[in-house]
Design a protein around this motif. Sequence first.
Motif, PDB file in Angstrom:
ATOM      1  N   VAL A 234      11.575  -6.516   6.640  1.00 25.01           N
ATOM      2  CA  VAL A 234      11.350  -6.194   5.429  1.00 25.01           C
ATOM      3  C   VAL A 234      11.532  -7.220   4.614  1.00 25.01           C
ATOM      4  CG1 VAL A 234      11.975  -4.486   3.499  1.00 25.01           C
ATOM      5  CG2 VAL A 234      12.264  -3.887   5.962  1.00 25.01           C
ATOM      6  N   VAL A 235      10.292  -7.455   3.590  1.00 26.82           N
ATOM      7  CA  VAL A 235      10.303  -8.510   2.485  1.00 26.82           C
ATOM      8  C   VAL A 235       9.775  -7.514   1.307  1.00 26.82           C
ATOM      9  CG1 VAL A 235       9.265 -10.506   1.544  1.00 26.82           C
ATOM     10  CG2 VAL A 235       9.252 -10.226   3.946  1.00 26.82           C
TER      11      VAL A 235
ATOM     12  N   ALA B 116       5.755  -5.179  -4.562  1.00 28.98           N
ATOM     13  CA  ALA B 116       5.331  -4.765  -3.552  1.00 28.98           C
ATOM     14  C   ALA B 116       6.682  -4.899  -2.459  1.00 28.98           C
ATOM     15  CB  ALA B 116       4.278  -5.689  -2.967  1.00 28.98           C
ATOM     16  N   HIS B 117       6.587  -3.959  -1.661  1.00 26.33           N
ATOM     17  CA  HIS B 117       7.688  -4.100  -0.797  1.00 26.33           C
ATOM     18  C   HIS B 117       7.048  -3.673   0.708  1.00 26.33           C
ATOM     19  CE1 HIS B 117      10.372  -3.124  -3.965  1.00 26.33           C
ATOM     20  NE2 HIS B 117       9.708  -2.143  -4.095  1.00 26.33           N
ATOM     21  N   VAL B 118       7.156  -4.607   1.411  1.00 29.95           N
ATOM     22  CA  VAL B 118       6.571  -5.029   2.851  1.00 29.95           C
ATOM     23  C   VAL B 118       7.405  -4.811   3.973  1.00 29.95           C
ATOM     24  CG1 VAL B 118       4.724  -6.258   4.308  1.00 29.95           C
ATOM     25  CG2 VAL B 118       4.638  -6.031   1.775  1.00 29.95           C
ATOM     26  N   ALA B 119       7.111  -4.349   5.271  1.00 30.18           N
ATOM     27  CA  ALA B 119       7.803  -4.212   6.443  1.00 30.18           C
ATOM     28  C   ALA B 119       7.030  -3.995   7.597  1.00 30.18           C
ATOM     29  CB  ALA B 119       8.730  -3.029   6.451  1.00 30.18           C
ATOM     30  N   TYR B 120       7.610  -4.599   8.858  1.00 30.10           N
ATOM     31  CA  TYR B 120       6.716  -4.519   9.990  1.00 30.10           C
ATOM     32  C   TYR B 120       7.588  -4.626  11.081  1.00 30.10           C
ATOM     33  CZ  TYR B 120       6.973  -9.813  10.678  1.00 30.10           C
ATOM     34  OH  TYR B 120       7.396 -11.014  11.037  1.00 30.10           O
ATOM     35  N   ILE B 121       7.496  -4.053  12.287  1.00 27.70           N
ATOM     36  CA  ILE B 121       8.175  -4.145  13.416  1.00 27.70           C
ATOM     37  C   ILE B 121       7.085  -4.968  14.572  1.00 27.70           C
ATOM     38  CG2 ILE B 121       9.164  -2.790  15.296  1.00 27.70           C
ATOM     39  CD1 ILE B 121       9.469  -0.335  13.383  1.00 27.70           C
ATOM     40  N   PRO B 122       7.934  -6.028  14.759  1.00 28.34           N
ATOM     41  CA  PRO B 122       7.468  -6.966  15.583  1.00 28.34           C
ATOM     42  C   PRO B 122       7.137  -6.667  16.949  1.00 28.34           C
ATOM     43  CG  PRO B 122       9.112  -8.203  14.684  1.00 28.34           C
ATOM     44  CD  PRO B 122       9.228  -6.617  14.223  1.00 28.34           C
ATOM     45  N   ASN B 123       5.946  -7.250  17.730  1.00 27.35           N
ATOM     46  CA  ASN B 123       5.636  -6.741  19.050  1.00 27.35           C
ATOM     47  C   ASN B 123       5.206  -8.058  19.769  1.00 27.35           C
ATOM     48  OD1 ASN B 123       5.076  -5.295  21.137  1.00 27.35           O
ATOM     49  ND2 ASN B 123       2.635  -5.049  20.519  1.00 27.35           N
TER      50      ASN B 123
ATOM     51  N   PRO C 182       1.569  -5.527  15.299  1.00 23.38           N
ATOM     52  CA  PRO C 182       2.663  -5.160  15.342  1.00 23.38           C
ATOM     53  C   PRO C 182       3.082  -3.818  15.821  1.00 23.38           C
ATOM     54  CG  PRO C 182       2.162  -5.092  13.111  1.00 23.38           C
ATOM     55  CD  PRO C 182       1.110  -5.650  13.830  1.00 23.38           C
ATOM     56  N   LEU C 183       4.094  -3.248  16.024  1.00 22.39           N
ATOM     57  CA  LEU C 183       4.377  -1.735  16.399  1.00 22.39           C
ATOM     58  C   LEU C 183       4.189  -0.966  14.994  1.00 22.39           C
ATOM     59  CD1 LEU C 183       7.525  -2.142  18.624  1.00 22.39           C
ATOM     60  CD2 LEU C 183       5.235  -2.097  19.507  1.00 22.39           C
ATOM     61  N   GLY C 184       4.181  -1.562  13.819  1.00 20.19           N
ATOM     62  CA  GLY C 184       3.921  -0.677  12.847  1.00 20.19           C
ATOM     63  C   GLY C 184       3.847  -1.426  11.512  1.00 20.19           C
ATOM     64  N   VAL C 185       3.514  -1.202  10.468  1.00 19.39           N
ATOM     65  CA  VAL C 185       3.417  -1.836   9.211  1.00 19.39           C
ATOM     66  C   VAL C 185       3.658  -0.803   8.041  1.00 19.39           C
ATOM     67  CG1 VAL C 185       2.258  -3.270   7.713  1.00 19.39           C
ATOM     68  CG2 VAL C 185       1.756  -3.447  10.131  1.00 19.39           C
ATOM     69  N   ALA C 186       4.381  -1.181   7.069  1.00 19.63           N
ATOM     70  CA  ALA C 186       4.706  -0.420   5.870  1.00 19.63           C
ATOM     71  C   ALA C 186       4.458  -1.163   4.625  1.00 19.63           C
ATOM     72  CB  ALA C 186       5.982   0.360   5.808  1.00 19.63           C
ATOM     73  N   VAL C 187       3.651  -0.568   3.629  1.00 18.43           N
ATOM     74  CA  VAL C 187       3.668  -1.392   2.177  1.00 18.43           C
ATOM     75  C   VAL C 187       3.734  -0.158   1.091  1.00 18.43           C
ATOM     76  CG1 VAL C 187       1.908  -2.722   0.807  1.00 18.43           C
ATOM     77  CG2 VAL C 187       1.837  -2.975   3.256  1.00 18.43           C
TER      78      VAL C 187
ATOM     79  N   SER D  47      14.870   3.639   2.716  1.00 22.98           N
ATOM     80  CA  SER D  47      16.376   3.498   2.680  1.00 22.98           C
ATOM     81  C   SER D  47      16.554   2.144   2.082  1.00 22.98           C
ATOM     82  CB  SER D  47      17.232   4.184   3.511  1.00 22.98           C
ATOM     83  OG  SER D  47      16.992   3.330   4.516  1.00 22.98           O
ATOM     84  N   LEU D  48      15.949   1.036   2.786  1.00 24.52           N
ATOM     85  CA  LEU D  48      16.431  -0.298   2.702  1.00 24.52           C
ATOM     86  C   LEU D  48      15.684  -0.796   1.184  1.00 24.52           C
ATOM     87  CD1 LEU D  48      15.456  -1.616   5.887  1.00 24.52           C
ATOM     88  CD2 LEU D  48      17.454  -1.378   5.082  1.00 24.52           C
ATOM     89  N   VAL D  49      14.551   0.081   0.601  1.00 17.23           N
ATOM     90  CA  VAL D  49      14.115  -0.490  -0.709  1.00 17.23           C
ATOM     91  C   VAL D  49      14.571   0.486  -1.639  1.00 17.23           C
ATOM     92  CG1 VAL D  49      12.426  -2.025   0.468  1.00 17.23           C
ATOM     93  CG2 VAL D  49      11.738   0.521  -0.240  1.00 17.23           C
ATOM     94  N   SER D  50      15.202   1.429  -1.392  1.00 16.82           N
ATOM     95  CA  SER D  50      15.155   2.742  -2.317  1.00 16.82           C
ATOM     96  C   SER D  50      15.871   2.413  -3.742  1.00 16.82           C
ATOM     97  CB  SER D  50      16.094   4.008  -1.617  1.00 16.82           C
ATOM     98  OG  SER D  50      17.393   3.466  -1.255  1.00 16.82           O
ATOM     99  N   ASN D  51      16.635   1.446  -3.555  1.00 12.87           N
ATOM    100  CA  ASN D  51      17.266   0.877  -5.118  1.00 12.87           C
ATOM    101  C   ASN D  51      16.158   0.403  -6.118  1.00 12.87           C
ATOM    102  OD1 ASN D  51      17.058  -1.308  -3.306  1.00 12.87           O
ATOM    103  ND2 ASN D  51      18.249  -2.601  -4.664  1.00 12.87           N
ATOM    104  N   LYS D  52      14.961   0.091  -5.319  1.00  8.75           N
ATOM    105  CA  LYS D  52      13.837  -0.101  -6.337  1.00  8.75           C
ATOM    106  C   LYS D  52      12.769   0.738  -6.603  1.00  8.75           C
ATOM    107  CE  LYS D  52      15.679  -4.201  -7.012  1.00  8.75           C
ATOM    108  NZ  LYS D  52      16.068  -4.691  -8.366  1.00  8.75           N
ATOM    109  N   LEU D  53      13.036   1.832  -5.935  1.00 10.95           N
ATOM    110  CA  LEU D  53      11.803   3.045  -5.983  1.00 10.95           C
ATOM    111  C   LEU D  53      12.707   4.053  -6.614  1.00 10.95           C
ATOM    112  CD1 LEU D  53      10.639   3.052  -2.266  1.00 10.95           C
ATOM    113  CD2 LEU D  53       9.628   1.956  -4.197  1.00 10.95           C
TER     114      LEU D  53
END
Length: 203
Positions: A82-83, A103-110, A150-155, A196-202
């Motif tokens: 997560v960035v 912006a909050h960006v996450a991915y699960i590597p493959n 990747p296995l998934g991306v979230a933005v 949950s990892l970025v919830s303090n900013k959302l």
Amino acid sequence: MIKEIRSYNRIEQYDEETTTILAENYKSIIANLGENVNREGLQKTPERAAKAMQYLTHGYGLDPLEILKSALFTEDHKQMIVVKDIEVYSMCEHHMLPFFGKAHVAYIPNGKIVGLSKIPRIVDAFARRMQVQERLTDEIKNCIQDALEPLGVAVVIEAQHMCMCMRGIQKQNSVTTTSSFNGAFEKNKTRKEFISLVSNKLS
């Protein structure tokens, strides 16, 4: 258009022809608004505005996919990366007024990871164009998906729009949140972990 060197670092060089054309247009706009373009405070404003607009839209001269591909590494890491809190400054294409936020960006590597600095770089490359927040969110996700598979991306992007704050409905404290998920992040459990990892900013 602002010229970019191959390392993707911005340099303050502006195309003279583009600057001249834009400056003449800004001069006409200022005059048509009823101002005196020859008074001291406005004499250099058309040129300054022309250069500012080229900078604000310099993302057109960047290739976000190539930015990511320039720093790919083989790594057997399978957990979420997560960035978050990436500053976003963009220009609403409907009214040519700024919108800005995080912006909050996450991915699960493959099997592949990317240098962490490249994610904020592609956010900026897409943001520095005429945009709508919804498309910006999808473009970031799709670029990461295409480059890393990747296995998934979230933005998630949360931003304030000056077209809502300064004009129109004039709601100064409104924040627009957009999200885009694919792959593993379409599962509720994974998506909740990301939030949950970025919830303090959302909100």
